[in-house]
Design a protein around this motif. Sequence first.
Motif, PDB file in Angstrom:
ATOM      1  N   GLN A 273       0.816  -1.210   0.000  1.00 41.00           N
ATOM      2  CA  GLN A 273       0.000   0.000   0.000  1.00 41.00           C
ATOM      3  C   GLN A 273       0.852   1.264   0.000  1.00 41.00           C
ATOM      4  OE1 GLN A 273      -0.169  -2.315   2.453  1.00 41.00           O
ATOM      5  NE2 GLN A 273      -0.571  -1.427   4.444  1.00 41.00           N
ATOM      6  N   THR A 274       2.113   1.164   0.431  1.00 40.69           N
ATOM      7  CA  THR A 274       2.939   2.368   0.463  1.00 40.69           C
ATOM      8  C   THR A 274       3.422   2.763  -0.920  1.00 40.69           C
ATOM      9  OG1 THR A 274       4.949   1.104   0.881  1.00 40.69           O
ATOM     10  CG2 THR A 274       3.729   1.890   2.795  1.00 40.69           C
ATOM     11  N   ILE A 275       3.363   1.830  -1.843  1.00 39.78           N
ATOM     12  CA  ILE A 275       3.846   2.133  -3.193  1.00 39.78           C
ATOM     13  C   ILE A 275       2.758   1.942  -4.232  1.00 39.78           C
ATOM     14  CG2 ILE A 275       6.271   1.618  -2.761  1.00 39.78           C
ATOM     15  CD1 ILE A 275       5.477  -1.152  -4.238  1.00 39.78           C
ATOM     16  N   SER A 276       1.525   1.837  -3.778  1.00 41.71           N
ATOM     17  CA  SER A 276       0.448   1.557  -4.703  1.00 41.71           C
ATOM     18  C   SER A 276       0.370   2.627  -5.775  1.00 41.71           C
ATOM     19  CB  SER A 276      -0.868   1.476  -3.957  1.00 41.71           C
ATOM     20  OG  SER A 276      -1.875   1.072  -4.833  1.00 41.71           O
ATOM     21  N   GLY A 277       0.145   2.205  -6.977  1.00 39.73           N
ATOM     22  CA  GLY A 277       0.095   3.143  -8.093  1.00 39.73           C
ATOM     23  C   GLY A 277       1.451   3.317  -8.737  1.00 39.73           C
ATOM     24  N   MET A 278       2.497   2.811  -8.085  1.00 39.20           N
ATOM     25  CA  MET A 278       3.829   2.895  -8.678  1.00 39.20           C
ATOM     26  C   MET A 278       4.341   1.487  -8.917  1.00 39.20           C
ATOM     27  SD  MET A 278       5.601   6.013  -6.607  1.00 39.20           S
ATOM     28  CE  MET A 278       5.119   5.512  -4.973  1.00 39.20           C
TER      29      MET A 278
ATOM     30  N   ILE B 231     -10.323 -16.824 -12.144  1.00 37.14           N
ATOM     31  CA  ILE B 231     -10.444 -15.447 -11.675  1.00 37.14           C
ATOM     32  C   ILE B 231     -10.998 -15.410 -10.258  1.00 37.14           C
ATOM     33  CG2 ILE B 231     -11.475 -13.188 -12.134  1.00 37.14           C
ATOM     34  CD1 ILE B 231      -9.390 -14.015 -14.167  1.00 37.14           C
ATOM     35  N   GLU B 232     -11.953 -16.287  -9.981  1.00 34.20           N
ATOM     36  CA  GLU B 232     -12.494 -16.348  -8.612  1.00 34.20           C
ATOM     37  C   GLU B 232     -11.402 -16.702  -7.624  1.00 34.20           C
ATOM     38  OE1 GLU B 232     -16.419 -18.644  -9.753  1.00 34.20           O
ATOM     39  OE2 GLU B 232     -16.449 -18.199  -7.603  1.00 34.20           O
TER      40      GLU B 232
ATOM     41  N   THR C   6      -8.972 -13.890  -7.128  1.00 31.76           N
ATOM     42  CA  THR C   6      -9.585 -12.853  -6.306  1.00 31.76           C
ATOM     43  C   THR C   6      -9.371 -13.162  -4.829  1.00 31.76           C
ATOM     44  OG1 THR C   6     -11.248 -12.427  -7.996  1.00 31.76           O
ATOM     45  CG2 THR C   6     -11.721 -11.626  -5.787  1.00 31.76           C
ATOM     46  N   VAL C   7      -9.530 -14.426  -4.462  1.00 30.83           N
ATOM     47  CA  VAL C   7      -9.296 -14.807  -3.066  1.00 30.83           C
ATOM     48  C   VAL C   7      -7.831 -14.610  -2.705  1.00 30.83           C
ATOM     49  CG1 VAL C   7      -9.300 -16.722  -1.434  1.00 30.83           C
ATOM     50  CG2 VAL C   7     -11.211 -16.425  -2.989  1.00 30.83           C
TER      51      VAL C   7
ATOM     52  N   GLN D  77      -7.353 -10.852  -2.246  1.00 33.15           N
ATOM     53  CA  GLN D  77      -8.077 -10.247  -1.128  1.00 33.15           C
ATOM     54  C   GLN D  77      -7.635 -10.818   0.216  1.00 33.15           C
ATOM     55  OE1 GLN D  77      -9.997  -7.731  -1.442  1.00 33.15           O
ATOM     56  NE2 GLN D  77     -10.631  -7.718  -3.585  1.00 33.15           N
TER      57      GLN D  77
ATOM     58  N   ARG E 294      -3.300  -9.875   2.499  1.00 29.43           N
ATOM     59  CA  ARG E 294      -3.377  -9.296   3.846  1.00 29.43           C
ATOM     60  C   ARG E 294      -2.082  -9.557   4.599  1.00 29.43           C
ATOM     61  NH1 ARG E 294      -8.098 -12.075   6.601  1.00 29.43           N
ATOM     62  NH2 ARG E 294      -7.719 -10.556   8.215  1.00 29.43           N
TER      63      ARG E 294
ATOM     64  N   ARG F 140       0.365  -6.856   3.698  1.00 30.79           N
ATOM     65  CA  ARG F 140       0.021  -5.547   4.262  1.00 30.79           C
ATOM     66  C   ARG F 140       0.147  -5.532   5.771  1.00 30.79           C
ATOM     67  NH1 ARG F 140      -4.228  -5.974   0.508  1.00 30.79           N
ATOM     68  NH2 ARG F 140      -5.620  -6.635   2.167  1.00 30.79           N
TER      69      ARG F 140
ATOM     70  N   GLU G 180      -1.907  -7.061   7.816  1.00 31.22           N
ATOM     71  CA  GLU G 180      -3.222  -7.139   8.445  1.00 31.22           C
ATOM     72  C   GLU G 180      -3.496  -8.532   8.987  1.00 31.22           C
ATOM     73  OE1 GLU G 180      -5.975  -5.861   5.475  1.00 31.22           O
ATOM     74  OE2 GLU G 180      -5.046  -3.889   5.265  1.00 31.22           O
TER      75      GLU G 180
ATOM     76  N   MET H  69     -11.630 -21.410   1.834  1.00 29.44           N
ATOM     77  CA  MET H  69     -12.293 -20.528   0.861  1.00 29.44           C
ATOM     78  C   MET H  69     -11.946 -20.957  -0.562  1.00 29.44           C
ATOM     79  SD  MET H  69     -11.684 -16.819   2.647  1.00 29.44           S
ATOM     80  CE  MET H  69     -12.666 -15.889   1.490  1.00 29.44           C
TER      81      MET H  69
END
Lengths: 313, 467
Positions: B278-283, B426-427, B430-431, B434, B438, B441, B443, B457
């Motif tokens: 998340q600290t570099i998201s978009g880069m 793809i399902e 996605t897991v 998501q 974590r 990150r 979390e 899951m």
Amino acid sequence: MTASATGRRLDQKHVMRRGRRAALWGYLFISPWVLGVLVFSVIPMLASLWLSLTKYNVIQPPTYIGLDNYAFALHQDEQFWPSLLRTVFYTAVTVPVGTTISLLLAMLVNQELCGTLIFRACYFLPTIIPSIAATLIWVWLLHPGIGLVNYLLSGVGLPSRAWLFNAGTALPSLVVIGLWGSVGGSNMIVILAGLQGVSQEQLEAAELDGADAWAKFWNVTFPAISPVIFFSLVLGFIFCLQVFSLAYVATDGGPSWSTWFFMLHIVRNALNYFEMGYASALSWVLFMLIFGLTVLQISIAPMWVYYSGNLRR
Amino acid sequence: MPETRTRREFLRLSMLGVASLAASGCRLATFEGEPTLSRPEARATLGDRRVRIRYMARIGQSETVLYSQRLAEFQDAFPHLEVKLEQYPVGANARDYVAKLLSLQAAGTLGDACWSANLGGHYYFFAERGLSRPLEDIIDAASVSLTAYIEPAINALEYKQRIYGLPLKAHANACFIGYNRDLLERQGVPEPSADMTLDDWIDLAEMLTEHTGSQNSPSMWGMMLSTGAALLDNTKPFGGEAISKNGTTSQINSPEVKEACRWQYDAYHKYKVCPIPQTISGMNEYQLMASGRLATAQTGMYSVGHISALASEKGSVPRFRYWVAPTPYGQARKRANTIIVDALSITSASQHPQEAFHLLQFFTDKEAGVQLALGDGVPGARADIYADPRLRGTHHTEDDASLYAIFQSIMSEVNPFYYPKNLRNIELFTVYSQEIDRLWRGEAEPTDGFFDKVNAMCQKILDRDMI
């Protein structure tokens, strides 16, 4: 039968024929709209109702499976209830807060002060920015490393946050973005129009009777604008329960499902998981929720919505 | 006295006029007729067959480089064929492109040839659901040999023992350690080598990471790891597979996969040599490396063209020498990589499969493969491309001949791609993004309970019926 009775009957027939002819022309004039509603709304809705009872991946013909899609949604889909509750939470926060802020802004710009027109324009500007563009700008504003928001916070000694990239702050961040784009827009304009229709005589009479500002607002202004508030709330709930583009653009449903809204869940199932039948079932669940909520709001409206000429309950 | 018209009469006349205009704009759908030819003189050599092929391409992707020169060459080589290029948006995991094809299929207006890939599963989905057709009959009729293509690519394109497309290009996903050679030299740090281990990479990253800024924003990160579907790659050095070979069992809570995830978790949170996503998201790694904030990164052949362009731009960023090494071996003597193949297929709706096959062959031959490599770096799926002299000195890396030699060595031992039997790729991904992300990150912690929950899951998805 007397001549006059015959004459009256002939006149009635003539009137009815003219009336039917006039009615036909009326139907003809509204036919494009009716046709459009049938072709682009009613028939697709009926088709989706049928598809919700099938397994359908678009490539092959649908296979009837009864209520299996609904059963799967209610009992097996891990994201059905969480995404629904998340959407309801987003709506429950955004709509009342947004309406309240719109009301306050409308009351502010209803003051006859110098520069009010400029403020009205400024508050309305976010609405005319395309929502995707606005969301992308906010993504950069809220960037954890280089975003302006964290830069300003750190400038005043406050801790920075990961905003859209932390499961705890992503959803509130989307609420803020949604509010930013909506509070100064049509909501404010509609409420402003309502405020400008409040009877000045009643306000003066209340003042003469010793009412303070709050008493005037609660007993005169609010009842007068309650139809407008009601309208704003009904539409707000309908639109917010269908929130999609915010999450699609800003977070793609993450992080950790925290912004995985119901509408996003429908789109993913339809277009990415090739479960068009299941997505149709989810769509009907959302429709019934919105429909039920709207009916509920309309049914309790007489308790607090005051139309001029009616006695307040 | 002049006759006055009422408003109703005016409205009636207006409606009749509008209706007449609308009716005049309608016409019966007609067959478009014979397509135009690219060269009039070719008509004389033609038989009665002149054919238009609709190729449904992706907008703005690496194969776009083929649509200028190579397509023109195709038209010259096959004057009796005309290619109508239709370009559609891609989206993440090709979701927009696939949705478009499904819409065309539903409307009965599908074209002749399309793109697909194995990673998102839609190559297999198209095959399973009959959107694409098997090619054995055409291949046999044309006496085409598939041995020109690299074997892992052909293996990846086999579905239920049939082949539904020719490999347009192939790579090994996040198979490289890309690094700033100048930076490592300045720091006196040895360059990554082909025989280094995963722990060596951590040690190297620790030497390079500089925490002169805040803890979450150092001035230099030592390494960057790929996430999301790269889980498929990163478990392999530990001998783990996120999904079983037959695609029916999730193995997220296997000891090997847990060990792989814990190694990556430590890189983020114990050794702090890897930026939290998340600290570099978009880069991306290109931008971080070009801005001097990243020393090494797990990346792929797809990055070579981009980063070399950044490294060589004048004025905007400092020039630096970029080089690559294969991702390290793990204890299972495997590197982190997975065969990823883009394919060109013929749709089952095509009325001209033989002609469309000519296009497939033309876009997957050696010349096309070299043109692809000259674009973003990913070459065609053929071994005869790697040594082509035109690939030297193209991507501003130290030695492009060696670059493709490294790539070829990786491809010679590339790991196979295992996918869900019910094609719910793809399902599943996605897991992964998501839930497993974590860990990166911070979390969640890589406890056994966490892996059991995520595995349950994933297993639920794998237990569902065919997509």
